[in-house]
Design a protein around this motif. Sequence first.
Motif, PDB file in Angstrom:
ATOM      1  N   ASP A 521       0.488  -1.207  -0.004  1.00 55.77           N
ATOM      2  CA  ASP A 521      -0.342  -0.030  -0.108  1.00 55.77           C
ATOM      3  C   ASP A 521       0.795   1.178  -0.083  1.00 55.77           C
ATOM      4  N   HIS A 522       2.091   1.267   0.329  1.00 56.30           N
ATOM      5  CA  HIS A 522       3.615   2.178   0.974  1.00 56.30           C
ATOM      6  C   HIS A 522       3.261   2.510  -0.647  1.00 56.30           C
ATOM      7  N   ALA A 523       4.278   1.752  -1.104  1.00 56.03           N
ATOM      8  CA  ALA A 523       4.398   1.393  -2.484  1.00 56.03           C
ATOM      9  C   ALA A 523       3.862   1.580  -4.022  1.00 56.03           C
ATOM     10  N   LYS A 524       2.699   1.120  -3.448  1.00 58.94           N
ATOM     11  CA  LYS A 524       1.767   1.276  -5.375  1.00 58.94           C
ATOM     12  C   LYS A 524       2.932   0.686  -6.633  1.00 58.94           C
ATOM     13  N   PRO A 525       3.747  -0.622  -6.542  1.00 60.34           N
ATOM     14  CA  PRO A 525       4.059  -1.156  -7.397  1.00 60.34           C
ATOM     15  C   PRO A 525       2.646  -1.684  -8.464  1.00 60.34           C
ATOM     16  N   PRO A 526       3.632  -1.573  -9.729  1.00 62.98           N
ATOM     17  CA  PRO A 526       2.741  -2.019 -11.640  1.00 62.98           C
ATOM     18  C   PRO A 526       3.066  -3.441 -11.196  1.00 62.98           C
ATOM     19  N   ARG A 527       2.954  -4.298 -10.578  1.00 67.92           N
ATOM     20  CA  ARG A 527       2.886  -5.321 -11.093  1.00 67.92           C
ATOM     21  C   ARG A 527       1.571  -6.375 -10.669  1.00 67.92           C
ATOM     22  N   PRO A 528       1.108  -6.647 -11.798  1.00 62.75           N
ATOM     23  CA  PRO A 528       0.115  -7.271 -11.304  1.00 62.75           C
ATOM     24  C   PRO A 528      -0.141  -8.672 -11.018  1.00 62.75           C
ATOM     25  N   GLU A 529       0.658  -9.307 -11.059  1.00 62.61           N
ATOM     26  CA  GLU A 529       1.571 -11.001 -10.239  1.00 62.61           C
ATOM     27  C   GLU A 529       1.200  -9.591  -8.468  1.00 62.61           C
ATOM     28  N   LEU A 530       1.534  -8.841  -8.389  1.00 64.69           N
ATOM     29  CA  LEU A 530       1.850  -8.510  -6.688  1.00 64.69           C
ATOM     30  C   LEU A 530       0.732  -8.350  -6.339  1.00 64.69           C
ATOM     31  N   ARG A 531      -0.516  -7.762  -7.534  1.00 64.75           N
ATOM     32  CA  ARG A 531      -1.815  -7.098  -6.982  1.00 64.75           C
ATOM     33  C   ARG A 531      -3.181  -8.675  -7.071  1.00 64.75           C
ATOM     34  N   ASP A 532      -2.460  -9.129  -7.344  1.00 66.15           N
ATOM     35  CA  ASP A 532      -3.041 -10.429  -7.346  1.00 66.15           C
ATOM     36  C   ASP A 532      -2.679 -11.487  -6.073  1.00 66.15           C
ATOM     37  N   ALA A 533      -1.468 -10.979  -5.750  1.00 64.49           N
ATOM     38  CA  ALA A 533      -0.689 -11.524  -3.791  1.00 64.49           C
ATOM     39  C   ALA A 533      -1.665 -10.985  -2.952  1.00 64.49           C
ATOM     40  N   ILE A 534      -1.479  -9.696  -3.291  1.00 66.35           N
ATOM     41  CA  ILE A 534      -2.196  -8.953  -2.658  1.00 66.35           C
ATOM     42  C   ILE A 534      -3.870  -8.895  -1.374  1.00 66.35           C
ATOM     43  N   ALA A 535      -4.330  -9.275  -3.242  1.00 67.64           N
ATOM     44  CA  ALA A 535      -5.385  -9.500  -2.805  1.00 67.64           C
ATOM     45  C   ALA A 535      -5.995 -11.125  -1.995  1.00 67.64           C
ATOM     46  N   LEU A 536      -5.260 -11.936  -2.312  1.00 67.13           N
ATOM     47  CA  LEU A 536      -4.682 -13.431  -1.358  1.00 67.13           C
ATOM     48  C   LEU A 536      -4.590 -12.691  -0.343  1.00 67.13           C
ATOM     49  N   LEU A 537      -3.973 -12.131   0.157  1.00 65.28           N
ATOM     50  CA  LEU A 537      -3.353 -12.162   1.756  1.00 65.28           C
ATOM     51  C   LEU A 537      -4.134 -10.780   2.502  1.00 65.28           C
ATOM     52  N   ARG A 538      -5.299 -10.699   1.347  1.00 63.62           N
ATOM     53  CA  ARG A 538      -6.465  -9.052   2.481  1.00 63.62           C
ATOM     54  C   ARG A 538      -7.509 -10.142   2.712  1.00 63.62           C
ATOM     55  N   SER A 539      -7.376 -11.775   2.415  1.00 59.91           N
ATOM     56  CA  SER A 539      -8.643 -12.269   2.668  1.00 59.91           C
ATOM     57  C   SER A 539      -8.225 -13.750   3.296  1.00 59.91           C
ATOM     58  N   TRP A 540      -6.810 -13.452   4.449  1.00 57.51           N
ATOM     59  CA  TRP A 540      -6.340 -14.594   4.478  1.00 57.51           C
ATOM     60  C   TRP A 540      -6.645 -13.976   5.556  1.00 57.51           C
ATOM     61  N   ASN A 541      -6.810 -15.414   6.970  1.00 56.11           N
ATOM     62  CA  ASN A 541      -7.129 -15.021   7.977  1.00 56.11           C
ATOM     63  C   ASN A 541      -6.496 -15.872   9.078  1.00 56.11           C
ATOM     64  N   GLY A 542      -5.554 -16.047   8.667  1.00 61.60           N
ATOM     65  CA  GLY A 542      -4.189 -16.818   9.526  1.00 61.60           C
ATOM     66  C   GLY A 542      -3.871 -17.863   9.661  1.00 61.60           C
ATOM     67  N   GLN A 543      -4.818 -18.541   9.046  1.00 62.38           N
ATOM     68  CA  GLN A 543      -4.842 -20.565   9.425  1.00 62.38           C
ATOM     69  C   GLN A 543      -4.047 -20.851   7.778  1.00 62.38           C
ATOM     70  N   MET A 544      -3.132 -22.148   8.775  1.00 60.46           N
ATOM     71  CA  MET A 544      -1.680 -22.108   8.067  1.00 60.46           C
ATOM     72  C   MET A 544      -3.023 -24.581   7.630  1.00 60.46           C
ATOM     73  N   GLU A 545      -3.673 -23.747   7.108  1.00 59.69           N
ATOM     74  CA  GLU A 545      -4.569 -24.704   6.229  1.00 59.69           C
ATOM     75  C   GLU A 545      -4.019 -25.904   4.896  1.00 59.69           C
ATOM     76  N   LYS A 546      -4.222 -26.669   4.946  1.00 62.09           N
ATOM     77  CA  LYS A 546      -3.704 -27.402   3.802  1.00 62.09           C
ATOM     78  C   LYS A 546      -4.204 -27.177   2.710  1.00 62.09           C
ATOM     79  N   GLN A 547      -5.202 -26.770   2.610  1.00 65.90           N
ATOM     80  CA  GLN A 547      -6.453 -26.792   1.189  1.00 65.90           C
ATOM     81  C   GLN A 547      -6.303 -25.480   0.241  1.00 65.90           C
ATOM     82  N   THR A 548      -5.470 -25.042   1.351  1.00 69.75           N
ATOM     83  CA  THR A 548      -5.807 -23.237   0.808  1.00 69.75           C
ATOM     84  C   THR A 548      -4.587 -22.748   0.265  1.00 69.75           C
TER      85      THR A 548
END
Length: 737
Positions: A521-548
Amino acid sequence: MDLGKTLTFINLSIAVLLVAGLAAVYWFAYRPLPKTSGLITAPISSQASVDRDALGVPHISAAQWEDAVFLQGYVTAQDRLWQMDALRRLAAGELSEVLGASALELDRESRRLRMRRIAEQHARTLSSGDRAVLAAYARGVNYFMETHRGNLPLEFTLLRYDPRPWAVTDSILCGLQMYRELTTTWRDELRKASMLSKGNAAKVNLLFPARAGAEFQPGSNAWVVTGKLTATGKPILANDPHLDWSAPAAWYQVHLKAPGLNVIGVSLPGLPGVIIGHNARIAWGVTNLGFDVQDLYAEKIDQQSGRYLFRGKVEQARPESEWILVKKARPVEFRQWVTRHGPVAYSENGRYFALRWAAAEPEGFAFPFLDLDRAGNWREFMAALARYPGPGQNFVYADVDGNIGYQAAGLLPIRKNYNGDVPSDGSSGDFEWEGFIPFEQLPVSYNPPRGWIVTANQNPFAEKYPYRVNGEFGPPYRSNEIRERLTSRAGWQPQDMLAVQKDVYSSFSNHLAHEIMNAYDHAKPPRPELRDAIALLRSWNGQMEKQTSAPLLMILTYQQLEKRMVNAAWSGSTDLYQSAMAPIAVQNILDSHNQLFFADVNQVLLDALLAAIEEGRRTQGSNLGRWEYGRYNLLTIKHPVGSHLPVFGPYFNIGPVEMSGSSTTIKQTSATLGPSMRFVADLAHWDGSFNNIDIGQSGQILSRHYKDQWDAYYVGRSFPMQFDKVEAKDTLVVMPQ
């Protein structure tokens, strides 16, 4: 045929082949399993019995404790004889005799440590009480072997040898093997010394924190809560020690009943008594303490003559020579020098190192567990622990009167002017142990006002402890999460503790994910692969579940961060660095924005994330949403002999199976380590307690109890401990000869 019928036909064919194969293996063994019901005679004082429940757990009733321990030796051999033989051979350095040259390096390592010599030394100096316990167990093991020479476990048939009689020394060897597994730290000294010699000392030291600064006192998972936090009004105690995966299981369940003795829980194959469990009055659990009890000394020694320097004078090292027997090959001679510090067992860059180890000290072995099994209160419990030498452990305690407690126990060396985290100069005499920390000064807690005690390998020693503290302690993430769970509510039931034991929330990974999101959020890099990864992390609850997928992304990112951190400290291989406290080191450096390591922490976080995405794509494809952590955290537990059988080998293994959890979750799992058993003691109603081991009670690979506990273990279910009421499925009546 349609597809359904085809699949049915294939499945039936596989089943027929499997049954035929197992029948062939059974025929190859050419003998039935030893009987667990009926009538036998044995050299005991009066009639006894062994009732086995639905899991094959033996409940032994005898008229004297000696007979109960004798029968424990008998039934343990009945179920685990080959495992017991393998453990004593592994410890003694005698595997090559039955496995061949492939085991030579394992044998050399055990000989370097002088394991058999240490065991023989301790056997000569045992107290009469300890000797009587170990001797009764040995007689039971030997009686099983004597009466079943033509019907020993399949492994002996496959490897074509017969076991020698069991001795007191063999039980000590089994104890020393566990001691070695839990206290081997000398390699850490060499790693840190190498990094210090070639790197930035200030940075390297930050990579090896002794404490996190967030421990609570008193420092594998074990906890206990008082009645004010439970629904029953009585304490509940829980324990799930983390050990290396093994087949057969690391623990053996047993119930011993005789006048003055009524105890149930788990034992170690090869050793008598109950190590973790409960009797009619108290319950206890253990976790590894992690205090450093090994020191390397750089000796100025002439390898030809054995002469070495100590405090300006020449001393003569003692030569030791022995032969390692090798199956289908010539014996191999093994030689080494032994100085006042120990065996000169290791060399590096022309330097020779002697190893001092608490287990090798004259007072390094005792066996107080039968006293512990009989203890009825805190005073008797402490009296047993006072003579416990090691490996150093955290003991948690509860009793039916509502008391709870904690005690650190074991021989912990006093180091006056050094920490023992790197090899010391053996010639100076300035780095000698000055005895051991008195038992009365080890960390202890009894009935703390807060009403709970948690140990999860974290450092339990106060910051201003009067003695120097060094060791391989665990980061506090697991202990803090357990504390959060236990204090979040009251009204705990015993079965609720199973849910805590299988908790896979990682506060570390969750914190790291938020740091990465903030950097993005601070750097806002124009990298689509980073955007997808960040979206994945924003919806994550910290559970280390095998199927996620997010847990895999976080594990790979953490590994990239650790590599960058190590590269900033020294120029050598990042693989050299290994520390249980590495997550704390990473978090401390990132949270403090330590300029010594990274000029721009945010950029380092995003670079690590990008490298993790690239690595994950190579193994699990370009779509991050389809990644599965379980395919990365994959477990296979292989039977050391049965797994090598053609066609049918996989039957003897567990897995491959996908696992949830990580090193920073309460349920700590990896491909090499996990919860070895789960135990929950209900102090209000003993038959409301739970216990299960990871695989099964029997080591006999053709037994129905070989892996009948795995399915329940895998999903986090457990089994009631039958203490006051035993539902016997088989009964073996034992009459005196």
